[in-house]
Motif scaffolding. Structure first.
Motif, mmCIF file in Angstrom:
data_model
loop_
_atom_site.group_PDB
_atom_site.id
_atom_site.type_symbol
_atom_site.label_atom_id
_atom_site.label_comp_id
_atom_site.label_asym_id
_atom_site.label_seq_id
_atom_site.Cartn_x
_atom_site.Cartn_y
_atom_site.Cartn_z
ATOM 1 N N ILE A 1 0.883 -1.151 0.033
ATOM 2 C CA ILE A 1 0.150 0.032 -0.089
ATOM 3 C C ILE A 1 0.814 1.390 -0.202
ATOM 4 O O ILE A 1 1.953 1.507 0.827
ATOM 5 N N ASN A 2 0.744 2.125 -1.093
ATOM 6 C CA ASN A 2 1.556 3.305 -1.253
ATOM 7 C C ASN A 2 0.536 4.467 -0.988
ATOM 8 O O ASN A 2 -0.542 4.621 -1.754
ATOM 9 N N TYR A 3 0.903 5.386 -0.115
ATOM 10 C CA TYR A 3 0.328 6.808 0.226
ATOM 11 C C TYR A 3 1.231 7.594 -0.378
ATOM 12 O O TYR A 3 2.467 7.707 -0.413
ATOM 13 N N ILE A 4 0.473 8.330 -1.363
ATOM 14 C CA ILE A 4 1.141 9.545 -1.992
ATOM 15 C C ILE A 4 0.692 10.883 -1.551
ATOM 16 O O ILE A 4 -0.574 11.199 -2.049
ATOM 17 N N PHE A 5 1.444 11.732 -0.964
ATOM 18 C CA PHE A 5 0.790 12.995 -0.588
ATOM 19 C C PHE A 5 1.113 13.904 -1.466
ATOM 20 O O PHE A 5 2.371 14.206 -1.898
ATOM 21 N N CYS A 6 0.223 14.878 -2.016
ATOM 22 C CA CYS A 6 0.388 15.907 -3.000
ATOM 23 C C CYS A 6 -0.199 17.184 -2.772
ATOM 24 O O CYS A 6 -0.888 17.260 -1.884
ATOM 25 N N ASP A 7 -0.369 17.992 -3.864
ATOM 26 C CA ASP A 7 -0.971 18.914 -3.798
ATOM 27 C C ASP A 7 -2.413 19.151 -4.609
ATOM 28 O O ASP A 7 -2.498 17.850 -5.262
ATOM 29 N N ASP A 8 -3.164 20.109 -4.590
ATOM 30 C CA ASP A 8 -4.404 19.890 -5.645
ATOM 31 C C ASP A 8 -4.159 19.830 -6.740
ATOM 32 O O ASP A 8 -4.923 18.996 -7.510
ATOM 33 N N GLU A 9 -3.176 20.478 -7.622
ATOM 34 C CA GLU A 9 -2.741 20.403 -9.019
ATOM 35 C C GLU A 9 -2.682 19.034 -9.379
ATOM 36 O O GLU A 9 -2.772 18.488 -10.210
ATOM 37 N N TYR A 10 -1.549 18.348 -8.494
ATOM 38 C CA TYR A 10 -1.094 16.899 -8.845
ATOM 39 C C TYR A 10 -2.589 15.982 -8.863
ATOM 40 O O TYR A 10 -2.553 15.238 -9.817
ATOM 41 N N LEU A 11 -3.356 16.139 -7.716
ATOM 42 C CA LEU A 11 -4.498 15.183 -7.671
ATOM 43 C C LEU A 11 -5.535 15.638 -8.727
ATOM 44 O O LEU A 11 -6.139 14.614 -9.244
ATOM 45 N N HIS A 12 -5.581 16.777 -9.044
ATOM 46 C CA HIS A 12 -6.756 17.276 -10.181
ATOM 47 C C HIS A 12 -6.519 16.649 -11.425
ATOM 48 O O HIS A 12 -7.283 16.049 -12.093
ATOM 49 N N LYS A 13 -4.994 16.658 -11.724
ATOM 50 C CA LYS A 13 -4.590 15.932 -13.033
ATOM 51 C C LYS A 13 -4.961 14.522 -13.093
ATOM 52 O O LYS A 13 -5.432 14.083 -13.898
ATOM 53 N N LEU A 14 -4.845 13.862 -11.940
ATOM 54 C CA LEU A 14 -5.019 12.521 -11.869
ATOM 55 C C LEU A 14 -6.563 12.101 -11.836
ATOM 56 O O LEU A 14 -7.096 11.150 -12.620
ATOM 57 N N ASN A 15 -7.300 13.083 -11.305
ATOM 58 C CA ASN A 15 -8.620 12.898 -11.278
ATOM 59 C C ASN A 15 -9.328 13.301 -12.760
ATOM 60 O O ASN A 15 -10.201 12.283 -13.248
ATOM 61 N N VAL A 16 -8.662 14.046 -13.408
ATOM 62 C CA VAL A 16 -9.129 14.237 -14.723
ATOM 63 C C VAL A 16 -8.748 13.276 -15.864
ATOM 64 O O VAL A 16 -9.676 12.620 -16.493
ATOM 65 N N GLU A 17 -7.489 12.583 -15.676
ATOM 66 C CA GLU A 17 -6.952 11.564 -16.479
ATOM 67 C C GLU A 17 -7.588 10.354 -16.451
ATOM 68 O O GLU A 17 -7.785 9.692 -17.261
ATOM 69 N N PHE A 18 -7.688 9.931 -15.040
ATOM 70 C CA PHE A 18 -8.026 8.527 -15.016
ATOM 71 C C PHE A 18 -9.482 8.289 -14.394
ATOM 72 O O PHE A 18 -10.157 7.226 -14.601
ATOM 73 N N LEU A 19 -10.187 9.227 -13.857
ATOM 74 C CA LEU A 19 -11.582 9.180 -13.497
ATOM 75 C C LEU A 19 -12.547 10.050 -14.434
ATOM 76 O O LEU A 19 -13.807 10.224 -14.044
ATOM 77 N N ASP A 20 -11.992 10.973 -15.135
ATOM 78 C CA ASP A 20 -12.750 11.786 -15.884
ATOM 79 C C ASP A 20 -13.708 12.738 -15.257
ATOM 80 O O ASP A 20 -14.781 13.033 -15.517
ATOM 81 N N HIS A 21 -13.044 13.217 -13.911
ATOM 82 C CA HIS A 21 -13.686 14.285 -13.012
ATOM 83 C C HIS A 21 -12.892 15.336 -13.033
ATOM 84 O O HIS A 21 -11.802 15.488 -12.723
ATOM 85 N N ASP A 22 -13.335 16.435 -13.457
ATOM 86 C CA ASP A 22 -12.697 17.558 -13.525
ATOM 87 C C ASP A 22 -13.163 18.648 -12.208
ATOM 88 O O ASP A 22 -13.742 19.831 -12.156
#
Length: 135
Positions: A36-57
């Motif tokens: 199990i990997n926890y990756i702590f990041c900022d809003d910009e980093y997580l927003h990119k993942l949300n758009v790219e992988f989950l198609d949620h803007d």
């Protein structure tokens, strides 16, 4: 094995204690700890993942990618420190309580808990509260 990774300036002060708490939660839920990997990041980093992988803007506090096999838990849990800070203010709680809630929330999803319906969300919140009382 639980790993903590940082894509922002934030770092946990007690990785070992948090790791033991997560391990205890997994065990109490009758699951096995895998990678199990926890990756702590900022809003910009997580927003990119949300758009790219989950198609949620949208902004979110957590995204988890579950690679579990049966009851052996594996996955990557991304947490936006900025969202956790804002949520702590919005919910009138301290940052570390909110952070721990989000940390354990991801694990509870891997254990099979959902939060899409009101009833499921109540169950999830009760589980979060229960495990928060153990830290």
């Amino acid at each position: 094995m639980i790993e903590f990774n940082y894509e922002t300036k934030f770092e946990l002060t007690d990785e070992e204690g948090i790791s033991q708490w997560i391990t205890g939660t997994i065990s109490e839920e009758n699951c096995k700890e895998g990678e199990i990997n926890y990756i702590f990041c900022d809003d910009e980093y997580l927003h990119k993942l949300n758009v790219e992988f989950l198609d949620h803007d949208t902004l979110t506090d957590i995204i988890s990618f579950d690679y579990s096999v049966g009851s052996e838990l594996h996955g990557d849990i991304y947490i936006s420190i900025e969202r956790v800070q804002d949520n702590a203010k919005d919910y009138n709680t301290d940052f570390f309580t909110e952070l721990n809630r989000v940390i354990i929330h991801g694990i509870l999803h891997y254990c099979g808990y959902k939060d899409k319906t009101d009833e499921d969300a109540k169950t999830m919140r009760a589980k979060e509260d229960y495990y928060l009382s153990k830290i």
